[in-house]
Motif scaffolding. Structure first.
Motif, PDB file in Angstrom:
ATOM      1  N   SER A   1      -8.735   2.581  -0.300  1.00  0.00           N
ATOM      2  CA  SER A   1      -8.973   2.617   1.145  1.00  0.00           C
ATOM      3  C   SER A   1      -7.670   2.576   1.931  1.00  0.00           C
TER       4      SER A   1
ATOM      5  N   PRO B   1       0.826  -1.209   0.000  1.00  0.00           N
ATOM      6  CA  PRO B   1       0.000   0.000   0.000  1.00  0.00           C
ATOM      7  C   PRO B   1       0.857   1.254   0.000  1.00  0.00           C
TER       8      PRO B   1
ATOM      9  N   LEU C   1      -2.469  -4.452  -2.858  1.00  0.00           N
ATOM     10  CA  LEU C   1      -2.838  -3.475  -1.839  1.00  0.00           C
ATOM     11  C   LEU C   1      -2.682  -2.055  -2.373  1.00  0.00           C
TER      12      LEU C   1
ATOM     13  N   ALA D   1      -7.174  -9.454   2.943  1.00  0.00           N
ATOM     14  CA  ALA D   1      -6.811  -9.491   1.527  1.00  0.00           C
ATOM     15  C   ALA D   1      -6.024 -10.760   1.200  1.00  0.00           C
TER      16      ALA D   1
ATOM     17  N   ASP E   1     -15.166  -6.746   3.554  1.00  0.00           N
ATOM     18  CA  ASP E   1     -14.705  -6.075   2.339  1.00  0.00           C
ATOM     19  C   ASP E   1     -13.507  -5.219   2.705  1.00  0.00           C
ATOM     20  N   TRP E   2     -12.302  -5.755   2.484  1.00  0.00           N
ATOM     21  CA  TRP E   2     -11.098  -5.042   2.898  1.00  0.00           C
ATOM     22  C   TRP E   2     -10.847  -3.792   2.052  1.00  0.00           C
ATOM     23  N   ARG E   3     -11.519  -3.692   0.918  1.00  0.00           N
ATOM     24  CA  ARG E   3     -11.376  -2.512   0.062  1.00  0.00           C
ATOM     25  C   ARG E   3     -12.364  -1.397   0.412  1.00  0.00           C
TER      26      ARG E   3
ATOM     27  N   ALA F   1      -5.767  -0.359  -3.881  1.00  0.00           N
ATOM     28  CA  ALA F   1      -6.945  -0.180  -3.031  1.00  0.00           C
ATOM     29  C   ALA F   1      -6.950   1.231  -2.451  1.00  0.00           C
TER      30      ALA F   1
ATOM     31  N   ARG G   1      -7.138  -5.369   7.475  1.00  0.00           N
ATOM     32  CA  ARG G   1      -7.547  -5.379   6.068  1.00  0.00           C
ATOM     33  C   ARG G   1      -6.550  -6.151   5.206  1.00  0.00           C
TER      34      ARG G   1
END
Length: 289
Positions: free
Chosen positions: A162, A122, A157, A187, A199-201, A160, A183
């Protein structure tokens, strides 16, 4: 992909992201997404084994030299590998060298496990990150290529929104919050073919933005407590991981070891971990050379 698959062992390889910073526990240790994932997998499989070899601050060359051999010898059902991002955040970075060492890691780990999981890490939104984004994306392009060549899974990641939300990041702006780590665990869980539990997104719920004065005050605290020490370590060649070993690695003996739930026979929530005592519970990393 096999749906609702069963896995009996997990090894996590990498840096602070996988070690679990900044998901701090009351005793001062870190939990993080890999520990959360291990606990969830263990609840499905009696006798489950886990080893987290990740160490904060490690560059990809150190990960390969210090962790990959130990991970390969454990012959796990699942190995997760996340590394190289610390290299891209250095003022001077030889991307050719970084990509070469990452490729070496994948080539050694892929044949040694049932499933290798790679990640596009991420990336927090912000002006500092923008400077390093081209390097990060160059690294992620290689990760996609390596996964295709070696049959590894990739958890995206980076794609995403989020996880780019500043509220998903701790005050040091380098590590995810506890919610962020959970999260990531979800995933990877889904990438392993297991039924989704959240829903990790999903976007972070909207909140009122902080006032200008509060933002400036937080910027000053961040620069003093986190940015300045981080820059100091970069300039002096030091790392936050100097002198540290992975949670399941004994530096004195050069051995990695498994841990297993306290109750090894009954599926269900993990109440604690203990060191495994099976005949293959530890391996000497020197055997990998």
């Amino acid at each position: 992909m096999e749906l609702n698959a069963s896995y009996t062992s997990l090894v996590a390889v990498g840096d602070s992201f996988t070690e679990g910073m900044s998901d701090l526990l009351p005793d001062g240790t870190y939990r993080g997404w890999a520990d959360v994932l291990a606990s969830r997998l263990a609840a499905r499989s009696p006798g489950f084994r886990y080893a987290n070899l990740a160490v904060r601050g490690k560059l990809i060359g150190q990960i390969v030299d210090e962790q990959v051999g130990a991970a390969a010898l454990l012959r796990a059902d699942v190995v997760t590998l996340v590394g190289g991002l610390n290299d891209t955040l250095r003022p001077k970075c030889d991307m050719g060298l970084v990509k070469g060492r990452l490729e070496e890691a994948v080539e050694r780990l892929a044949p040694s496990c049932g499933r290798l999981v790679l990640m596009r890490s991420p990336g927090r939104n912000g002006p500092v990150m923008e400077r390093f984004r081209p390097r990060m994306e160059e690294l992620f392009t290689l990760i996609d290529d390596l996964a295709g060549r070696h049959g590894a899974s990739v958890v995206d990641l980076y794609g995403a929104p989020s996880l780019a939300d500043p509220r998903m990041w701790d005050v040091d702006r380098l590590h995810l919050t506890a919610d962020g780590h959970r999260r990531v665990a979800e995933a990877v869980w889904q990438a392993l073919g297991l039924p989704a539990e959240q829903d990790w997104r999903a976007p972070v719920p909207a909140t009122a933005p902080p006032r200008w004065a509060a933002r400036r005050s937080e910027d000053v605290r961040f620069a003093r407590r986190h940015l300045a020490p981080w820059i100091g370590r970069r300039l002096t060649g030091r790392s936050s991981g100097d002198g540290r070993s992975g949670a399941q690695f004994d530096a004195a003996t050069g051995r990695a070891f498994w841990i297993t739930p306290v109750d090894t026979e009954t599926p269900g929530p993990v109440t604690g971990w203990r060191r495994a005592v099976s005949p293959d519970a530890s391996v000497n990393t020197s055997q990998a050379d």
